[in-house]
Design a protein around this motif. Structure first.
Motif, PDB file in Angstrom:
ATOM      1  N   SER A 452       0.775  -1.141  -0.010  1.00  0.00           N
ATOM      2  CA  SER A 452      -0.085  -0.184  -0.002  1.00  0.00           C
ATOM      3  C   SER A 452       1.015   1.377  -0.055  1.00  0.00           C
ATOM      4  N   TYR A 453       2.235   1.191   0.185  1.00  0.00           N
ATOM      5  CA  TYR A 453       3.081   2.126   0.390  1.00  0.00           C
ATOM      6  C   TYR A 453       3.982   2.284  -0.778  1.00  0.00           C
ATOM      7  N   GLY A 454       3.929   1.494  -1.887  1.00  0.00           N
ATOM      8  CA  GLY A 454       4.797   1.582  -2.812  1.00  0.00           C
ATOM      9  C   GLY A 454       5.707   0.037  -3.022  1.00  0.00           C
ATOM     10  N   SER A 455       6.073  -0.179  -3.890  1.00  0.00           N
ATOM     11  CA  SER A 455       6.997  -1.342  -3.984  1.00  0.00           C
ATOM     12  C   SER A 455       8.374  -1.150  -3.047  1.00  0.00           C
ATOM     13  N   VAL A 456       8.721  -2.490  -2.798  1.00  0.00           N
ATOM     14  CA  VAL A 456       9.697  -2.904  -1.964  1.00  0.00           C
ATOM     15  C   VAL A 456      10.656  -4.229  -2.238  1.00  0.00           C
ATOM     16  N   SER A 457      11.855  -4.127  -2.426  1.00  0.00           N
ATOM     17  CA  SER A 457      12.748  -4.942  -2.585  1.00  0.00           C
ATOM     18  C   SER A 457      12.992  -6.263  -1.574  1.00  0.00           C
ATOM     19  N   VAL A 458      12.771  -7.296  -1.713  1.00  0.00           N
ATOM     20  CA  VAL A 458      12.991  -8.341  -0.624  1.00  0.00           C
ATOM     21  C   VAL A 458      13.972  -9.537  -1.222  1.00  0.00           C
ATOM     22  N   ALA A 459      14.974  -9.790  -0.707  1.00  0.00           N
ATOM     23  CA  ALA A 459      15.790 -10.715  -1.118  1.00  0.00           C
ATOM     24  C   ALA A 459      15.724 -11.834  -0.374  1.00  0.00           C
ATOM     25  N   VAL A 460      15.541 -13.134  -0.575  1.00  0.00           N
ATOM     26  CA  VAL A 460      15.143 -14.233   0.300  1.00  0.00           C
ATOM     27  C   VAL A 460      16.276 -15.299   0.257  1.00  0.00           C
ATOM     28  N   PHE A 461      16.992 -15.634   1.477  1.00  0.00           N
ATOM     29  CA  PHE A 461      18.024 -16.646   1.459  1.00  0.00           C
ATOM     30  C   PHE A 461      17.606 -17.598   2.135  1.00  0.00           C
ATOM     31  N   GLY A 462      17.911 -18.881   1.659  1.00  0.00           N
ATOM     32  CA  GLY A 462      17.694 -20.247   2.462  1.00  0.00           C
ATOM     33  C   GLY A 462      16.195 -20.760   2.282  1.00  0.00           C
ATOM     34  N   ASP A 463      15.972 -21.797   2.933  1.00  0.00           N
ATOM     35  CA  ASP A 463      14.992 -22.560   3.045  1.00  0.00           C
ATOM     36  C   ASP A 463      13.577 -22.006   3.794  1.00  0.00           C
ATOM     37  N   GLN A 464      12.799 -21.666   2.989  1.00  0.00           N
ATOM     38  CA  GLN A 464      11.479 -20.997   3.475  1.00  0.00           C
ATOM     39  C   GLN A 464      10.438 -21.831   4.569  1.00  0.00           C
ATOM     40  N   GLU A 465      11.094 -22.920   4.658  1.00  0.00           N
ATOM     41  CA  GLU A 465      10.487 -23.740   5.632  1.00  0.00           C
ATOM     42  C   GLU A 465      10.771 -23.473   7.183  1.00  0.00           C
ATOM     43  N   LYS A 466      11.879 -22.691   7.112  1.00  0.00           N
ATOM     44  CA  LYS A 466      12.680 -22.590   8.464  1.00  0.00           C
ATOM     45  C   LYS A 466      12.197 -21.321   8.832  1.00  0.00           C
ATOM     46  N   PRO A 467      12.542 -20.927  10.330  1.00  0.00           N
ATOM     47  CA  PRO A 467      12.010 -19.581  10.846  1.00  0.00           C
ATOM     48  C   PRO A 467      12.299 -18.478  10.094  1.00  0.00           C
ATOM     49  N   ALA A 468      11.899 -17.491  10.303  1.00  0.00           N
ATOM     50  CA  ALA A 468      12.020 -16.313   9.484  1.00  0.00           C
ATOM     51  C   ALA A 468      12.772 -15.364  10.069  1.00  0.00           C
ATOM     52  N   LEU A 469      13.796 -14.796   9.431  1.00  0.00           N
ATOM     53  CA  LEU A 469      14.729 -13.709  10.181  1.00  0.00           C
ATOM     54  C   LEU A 469      14.526 -12.553   9.190  1.00  0.00           C
ATOM     55  N   VAL A 470      13.979 -11.283   9.549  1.00  0.00           N
ATOM     56  CA  VAL A 470      13.983  -9.990   8.876  1.00  0.00           C
ATOM     57  C   VAL A 470      14.824  -9.203   9.035  1.00  0.00           C
ATOM     58  N   THR A 471      15.751  -8.568   7.966  1.00  0.00           N
ATOM     59  CA  THR A 471      16.587  -7.794   8.344  1.00  0.00           C
ATOM     60  C   THR A 471      16.212  -6.345   7.632  1.00  0.00           C
ATOM     61  N   TYR A 472      16.768  -5.130   8.146  1.00  0.00           N
ATOM     62  CA  TYR A 472      16.368  -3.732   7.562  1.00  0.00           C
ATOM     63  C   TYR A 472      17.745  -3.197   7.760  1.00  0.00           C
TER      64      TYR A 472
END
Length: 755
Positions: A452-472
């Motif tokens: 809703s606030y425009g597009s944003v780039s997200v690079a995903v590393f690793g197995d998406q079945e694992k717990p998520a770590l979000v960095t900024y």
């Protein structure tokens, strides 16, 4: 009271002990003082005064020689005990015979410890001589003050060989006793080094009858009596091998083999008359003492370096006539390197000596900085040091070559030989952190998420079945320039990639290749960016996540955690702030914004940003060159779209105070802050407002704001304990985790946040 810990070398004053920033197997910094005669009273504060470290297992020098990750290159001086020290000259006046000084236990120990007490080098080498064992196998000798060693009955024929016998180690008990005492005296604060002469070098004395400039007798023996020379060298090989094992069993932790006169014969002759016998010694010693590192030193070895590799030793010593970078390149990644400051620099003013050491071992190694790249578990890495830094990856352990088209194109463009090479230069623009793991590389995906606030780039590393770590990341940075150093730390990479699938969110317009955001698009508020994070989680179907943010990114994720409490299980905040900008911060940001708006990414704007990111130690000065890390960041800033950076600065300048919301956070919080960070006081304020049961702060000495780049290893142990509270461990850690290992310094944390 909040849990507040300081990471720094002087373990005696702080609750954290051990080494913080391991670096690759590199070199043992060494000055050869064998030819110096300095009539001066050197004291503890001169040249090599080093901080005290607590080492749980092997000393630093042994680790480096063995190829382990270490905090810095260890330093010692060849023949560091001797006549350049006034205290030694005074003792020598009372005991004028060198044989007496080198064969009497009390004198050996005292002389060996004299430089250690004065300078605290990383190695204590026994005061002895390469000829010391000769009488123990049938070669008596004397040492005259002017002529040096004299052997009355040199060997020149087959009959002379009959005087030789097996080595009688009982005649060398003074060596064994001295090593035991030295080991007890220095403990684990330094390595106790033993040494021997190589068979060829010992043979030159036995055949020539002493020292020589021509080596005429032994060289002629190549052709006139090769069988005699072979028999002599074989006998010496057996005797010296036993002598090495004897030294190790007596307490020596590392052995240096001196083939001092190996450089006096042509390389092809050295291959025939020296190398095979050194190889045999190494084979025999390895069988009995497999863990003890062996160092080989040849005086004038510039023409022999490549041939020395085949001896099987762990470390090759360079003399000062060989350029360090050239020697490192020629030796490849098979061995560690030791050397090689010209001893004449000890006659120079201290600044000249300091500059030469900095040239040999790049300044940030000596400052304990972690802007260096660790040896990956899967890759064998070497480092070249001169005026810059280059990282080469040769082959994987299983022999597979690792390269791709993008890799080659980058190397060709920059004139870098791409034979299995990972480039790391000041013009870096390749996502090197994506090379850390083949698995992570193969699973890495770039997403452009519409929100809703425009597009944003997200690079995903690793197995998406694992717990998520979000960095900024922080302002003007993205996941490569803000978190790359952390993922180049092998233990941290193992911990994070093994435990999480990592979602790197770039601020709007900060991703690689981003175009300028239109002026028609409103500048988002900090609440907009926090809500945008929530929409990114929704896009990937994520519920509760771990968050890691740096400075501005830390604020955005803290705001997100306060607004969406059930969606954050833990916060790792690096140099964070939570209050509205102070008047000075607001004005500074306004000046910065105006610079960007009117002049673009000019030199002054970049300086302001680099001061925000890094400590002055790595930014450089009139005394120290700017680090490669800062040069790389400077180049990356040129690639940022100025209008996009300006927009993010404006967003952060309009932030509101989160202080009241901190007590209500429902997640554990781990805060890192550099003591040189402009946001140091903000971090202290923040930790004071968080619930002390669930929060901890780690202050990193001599570091700026972006600890993930400047000192990533300082983050490893606190993160390990932090993740333990969630049942997360790095790979193979549950069975092998030993906090007291050198690469995993022990931290005593009493806070609930780390339990």
């Amino acid at each position: 009271m909040n849990n507040y810990y300081v990471l720094r070398p002087d373990a005696e004053e702080h609750p954290v002990v051990g080494k913080i920033a391991p670096i690759p197997r590199l070199a043992m910094l060494q000055i050869d003082v064998s030819n110096l005669f300095l009539y001066s009273d050197l004291n503890e504060d001169v040249y090599m005064n080093q901080p005290t470290w607590y080492v749980a297992q092997d000393p630093l020098l042994v680790q480096a020689a063995r190829g382990d990750l270490v905090s810095r290159p260890p330093a010692w001086m060849m023949r560091q005990a001797g006549r350049y020290m006034a205290v030694y000259r005074k003792l020598a006046e009372k005991h004028p015979s060198f044989r007496v000084r080198s064969e009497t236990v009390d004198l050996i120990v005292e002389i060996s410890l004299q430089p250690w007490r004065a300078f605290h080098p990383d190695g204590v080498i026994i005061f002895s001589d390469i000829l010391t064992p000769l009488p123990a196998f049938g070669v008596p000798f004397e040492i005259e003050e002017v002529k040096g060693p004299i052997i009355q009955n040199p060997i020149s024929s087959e009959d002379d060989l009959n005087n030789l016998h097996s080595i009688d180690l009982d005649k060398l008990q003074f060596v064994g006793e001295s090593l035991k005492i030295l080991r007890s005296e220095v403990g684990e604060h330094a390595a106790v080094l033993g040494f021997v002469g190589a068979p060829w070098t010992i043979a030159t004395y036995i055949v020539e009858g002493g020292t020589t400039r021509t080596y005429a007798n032994i060289k002629s023996m190549f052709h006139t009596a090769p069988h005699v020379l072979k028999s002599l060298l074989s006998h010496l090989t057996r005797a010296i091998s036993e002598y090495i094992i004897f030294q190790v069993k007596s307490g020596a932790q590392c052995i240096q083999i001196f083939d001092s006169w190996g450089g006096q014969i042509p390389p092809n002759a050295w291959e025939q008359w020296s190398r095979p016998y050194i190889q045999e010694m190494v084979r025999v010693v390895r069988k009995e003492c497999p863990q003890v590192p062996l160092v080989l030193y040849i005086n004038g070895n510039g023409g022999l370096l490549e041939r020395m590799i085949g001896t099987g030793v762990d470390v090759i010593g360079l003399d000062w006539t060989v350029d360090m970078a050239d020697g490192r390149r020629r030796l490849g990644n098979k061995v560690a390197v030791q050397g090689n400051v010209d001893p004449a620099y000890l006659f120079c003013p201290l600044p000249a000596l300091t500059d030469e050491i900095h040239r040999k071992v790049w300044v940030y190694f000596l400052k304990h900085k972690s802007d260096v790249f660790d040896v990956f578990k899967k890759w064998k890495v070497i480092i070249e040091l001169e005026i810059g830094l280059k990282l080469k990856c040769i082959k994987s352990d299983n022999g597979e070559e690792y390269q791709d088209k993008e890799f080659k194109e980058y190397c060709d463009l920059n004139g870098i030989k791409y034979e299995f090479t990972i480039p790391r230069t000041s013009k870096q623009n390749v996502p090197l952190n994506e090379r850390l793991s083949e698995e992570a590389w193969s699973r890495k995906k770039e997403h452009i998420v519409q929100t809703s606030y425009g597009s944003v780039s997200v690079a995903v590393f690793g197995d998406q079945e694992k717990p998520a770590l979000v960095t900024y990341p922080d302002v003007a940075l993205n996941y490569m320039s803000c978190f790359q150093g952390l993922y180049f730390c092998p233990e941290a990479a193992s911990l994070l990639l093994h435990s999480f699938c990592i979602y790197h969110i770039s601020p709007p317009g900060h991703e690689l290749g981003a175009g300028p955001i239109s002026s028609d698009v409103p500048v988002p508020s900090v609440d907009d960016l926090a809500d945008q994070v929530a929409e990114v989680l929704d896009f990937f179907g994520l519920k509760a996540v771990m968050c890691m943010g740096v400075t501005a990114g830390a604020y955005i994720l803290t705001l997100f955690a306060s607004k969406y409490r059930d969606r954050v299980i833990g916060l790792i905040l690096v140099s964070p702030f939570c209050k509205t900008p102070s008047w000075t911060q607001w004005l500074f940001t306004k000046v910065m914004s105006n610079l960007l708006y009117f002049y673009g990414m000019c030199g002054l704007a970049k300086e302001f940003l680099l001061q925000r990111y890094f400590s002055k130690e790595v930014r450089g000065s009139t005394q120290f060159l700017e680090s490669d890390m800062v040069q790389a960041c400077r180049s990356l800033l040129d690639e940022r779209r100025v209008v996009n950076v300006w927009r993010f600065l404006e967003t952060m300048n309009g932030r509101h105070d989160l202080t009241k919301d901190l007590k209500n956070l429902q997640c554990r919080t781990l805060i890192f802050v550099g003591d040189s960070s402009p946001f140091h006081s903000d971090a202290l304020h923040m930790i004071s407002k968080l619930d002390s049961r669930y929060s901890v702060l780690v202050e990193v000495q001599e570091c700026g704001s972006v600890i993930t780049e400047e000192q990533p290893h300082a983050m490893l142990i606190p993160m390990e304990y932090f993740f333990m509270g969630y049942g997360l461990y790095r790979e193979a850690m549950q069975s092998k985790f030993k906090p007291s290992q050198p690469s995993q310094p022990f931290l005593h944390f009493s806070g609930d946040a780390l339990s």
